[in-house]
Design a protein around this motif. Structure first.
Motif, mmCIF file in Angstrom:
data_model
loop_
_atom_site.group_PDB
_atom_site.id
_atom_site.type_symbol
_atom_site.label_atom_id
_atom_site.label_comp_id
_atom_site.label_asym_id
_atom_site.label_seq_id
_atom_site.Cartn_x
_atom_site.Cartn_y
_atom_site.Cartn_z
ATOM 1 N N ILE A 412 0.834 -1.200 0.000
ATOM 2 C CA ILE A 412 0.000 0.000 0.000
ATOM 3 C C ILE A 412 0.868 1.249 0.000
ATOM 4 N N GLU A 413 1.904 1.267 0.842
ATOM 5 C CA GLU A 413 2.793 2.426 0.896
ATOM 6 C C GLU A 413 3.484 2.658 -0.448
ATOM 7 N N SER A 414 3.834 1.557 -1.128
ATOM 8 C CA SER A 414 4.473 1.670 -2.441
ATOM 9 C C SER A 414 3.524 2.300 -3.465
ATOM 10 N N LEU A 415 2.248 1.885 -3.429
ATOM 11 C CA LEU A 415 1.264 2.455 -4.354
ATOM 12 C C LEU A 415 1.002 3.926 -4.048
ATOM 13 N N ILE A 416 0.993 4.271 -2.762
ATOM 14 C CA ILE A 416 0.812 5.679 -2.384
ATOM 15 C C ILE A 416 1.966 6.519 -2.913
ATOM 16 N N GLY A 451 0.800 15.054 4.241
ATOM 17 C CA GLY A 451 0.980 13.948 3.315
ATOM 18 C C GLY A 451 -0.270 13.081 3.238
ATOM 19 N N THR A 452 -0.171 11.973 2.523
ATOM 20 C CA THR A 452 -1.315 11.072 2.347
ATOM 21 C C THR A 452 -1.270 9.976 3.391
ATOM 22 N N ILE A 453 -2.411 9.768 4.060
ATOM 23 C CA ILE A 453 -2.528 8.662 5.008
ATOM 24 C C ILE A 453 -3.593 7.710 4.482
ATOM 25 N N TRP A 454 -3.572 6.491 4.971
ATOM 26 C CA TRP A 454 -4.561 5.517 4.505
ATOM 27 C C TRP A 454 -5.153 4.774 5.692
ATOM 28 N N ARG A 455 -6.334 4.238 5.479
ATOM 29 C CA ARG A 455 -6.980 3.403 6.469
ATOM 30 C C ARG A 455 -7.880 2.399 5.774
#
Length: 457
Positions: A412-416, A451-455
């Motif tokens: 996921i971090e790689s795609l972000i 920055g961008t965070i995800w959940r």
């Protein structure tokens, strides 16, 4: 620590709510029965451990010192049988199962006891109690075995409400032709050459199950202590027998002043047990939801009430935790708490650990937070502190919603990062596709100033 308040507990020995009046208010002493380490504990076992944890947390809010003892039973016929089946050394089996038990309690944020005695380390104390019982005429020897004579104890059955006249029907009573009465229970039994055994005045052998807890509670808490507890399945014969032998052994002893028992965990209305084969382990539950969701599921039902377990209920508890964490994520906070700063909303726990009111208050606070007005930050702090007090909110909202294995997180971090790179060169089509692809997988991206965070959705 807040000002000392009265605590109401349901005392099984009196079969009613009683105001908790400690022997010594400056030092509360509690004993709960721990696991028999021959196999993984199931969810029903863990509910009793959770009950003890909730009680200890509550008492520590109102009293300066609480000593909590929870034993490990590592001498038992079940252990001998399982080790033989596994072709495994008994000590290796009990050590492995003890470590797994500790992992399970940690996953549910169940605090470790102050003292965790093992039965194998307390044989001298057990032998001493047996010798005293023999000397006083409360025990007898037959066929190289030592039995407790229940006829010599006039209030036997008072704790469980059973009587000798009805032969304590339905109880788990060991059958032996050597007994004077069927209700007499084993204190010491001989060991075969291939079985674990210890030298004693009665010959090489091992103790019965009940004598173990009497010896360990007396050593660490004294002849009289405040609270004894466990699952309601231990009420008879285990706790009844503990009470009998301890009161008969120690002069002027009252043993435990209060008896606290948690309700059964059931499956389709039947008690969850290994003997019935209708049990789930903690690992089974953790494969479907985080430990905090399981803890919340326990909190949602009063500790004395039966809890019928379903995967649907665990899923609902997980969604409820998502709601709480989503509310907390609206505000930046320091996710540490001062144990001396006790939130006022735990007052409901003084009423026999009434967790239903506490959970209701957590929902009310969440509603306040979602309004995002001048009172919302204060509500968020109270939500966090109240939940943390009862063992919830063991992580940050970001970590909660980013739960998963390390490989998934790296992906996921790689795609972000690829999306960020695409946005830098104004390739918004690629950036939007990455966002939409992740959304279809249940991953929500939020672009913030830092920055961008995800959940997870």
């Amino acid at each position: 620590m807040t000002e000392q308040k009265d605590l109401e507990l349901y005392d099984r020995s009196h079969q009613k709510l009683r105001t908790f009046s400690p022997i010594d208010p400056s030092h509360i002493r509690i004993y709960f029965c721990g696991p028999t380490v021959y196999d993984q504990v199931h969810l029903g076992n863990l509910r009793a451990m959770f009950c003890a944890d909730l009680l200890v947390r509550t008492l520590r809010a109102y009293y300066p010192k609480v000593t909590f003892v929870r034993n490990i039973t590592d001498i038992d016929d079940k252990i001998i049988i399982r080790a033989a089946e596994n072709k495994e050394d008994i000590s290796a089996l009990t050590q492995r199962m003890s470590e797994l038990f500790h992992q399970n309690t940690s996953a549910l944020a169940i605090l470790p006891p102050d003292i965790e005695p093992r039965a194998t380390e307390h044989l001298p104390e057990m032998i001493s109690i047996i010798q005293t019982l023999l000397k006083k005429g409360h025990a007898y020897q037959a066929d190289n075995q030592i039995f407790f004579n229940v006829q010599t104890f006039s209030t036997y059955g008072a704790l469980s409400g059973r009587t000798l006249e009805n032969e304590l029907s339905g109880a788990r009573i060991e059958v032996s032709s050597s007994k004077k009465k069927p209700q007499d229970f084993i204190l010491w039994k001989p060991s075969l050459e291939n079985e674990p055994g210890w030298d004693s005045p009665f010959g090489r052998g091992r103790p019965g199950w009940h004598i173990e807890c009497s010896a360990m509670s007396q050593k660490y808490l004294g002849d009289n202590f405040d609270i004894h507890g466990g699952g309601s399945d231990l009420l008879f014969p285990h706790h009844e027998n503990e009470r009998a032998q301890s009161l008969c052994c120690f002069d002027n002893s009252k043993f435990a002043q209060y008896w606290v028992h948690s309700g059964m965990l059931t499956i389709n209305g039947e008690k969850m047990s290994k003997s019935l084969g209708n049990f789930f382990t903690v690992q089974d539950a953790l494969e479907r939801a985080p430990g905090e969701a399981l803890r919340l599921l326990f909190l949602m039902t009063h500790y004395r009430s039966p809890l019928d377990f379903t995967w649907e209920k665990l899923s609902e508890a997980k969604k409820m935790m998502d709601r709480f964490y989503r509310a907390l994520s609206l505000y930046e906070m320091d996710y540490n708490t001062n144990n001396d700063d006790i939130p006022p909303m735990i007052e409901s726990l003084r009423n026999d650990l009434n967790t239903a009111d506490l959970i209701r208050n957590l929902h009310l606070l969440t509603d306040q937070i979602q309004q995002q007005d001048k009172n919302s930050l204060s509500a968020a702090k109270r939500l966090y502190k109240t939940g943390h007090f009862v063992g919830l909110f063991q992580t940050s909202p970001q970590d909660w919603f980013q739960s998963g294995d390390d490989e998934e997180k790296k992906r996921i971090e790689s795609l972000i990062q690829k999306r960020q790179n695409a946005k830098k060169v104004r390739d918004f089509r690629t950036a939007d596709k990455i966002r939409d692809d992740l959304f279809s997988q249940g991953i929500i991206l939020e672009d913030k100033a830092q920055g961008t965070i995800w959940r997870k959705a």
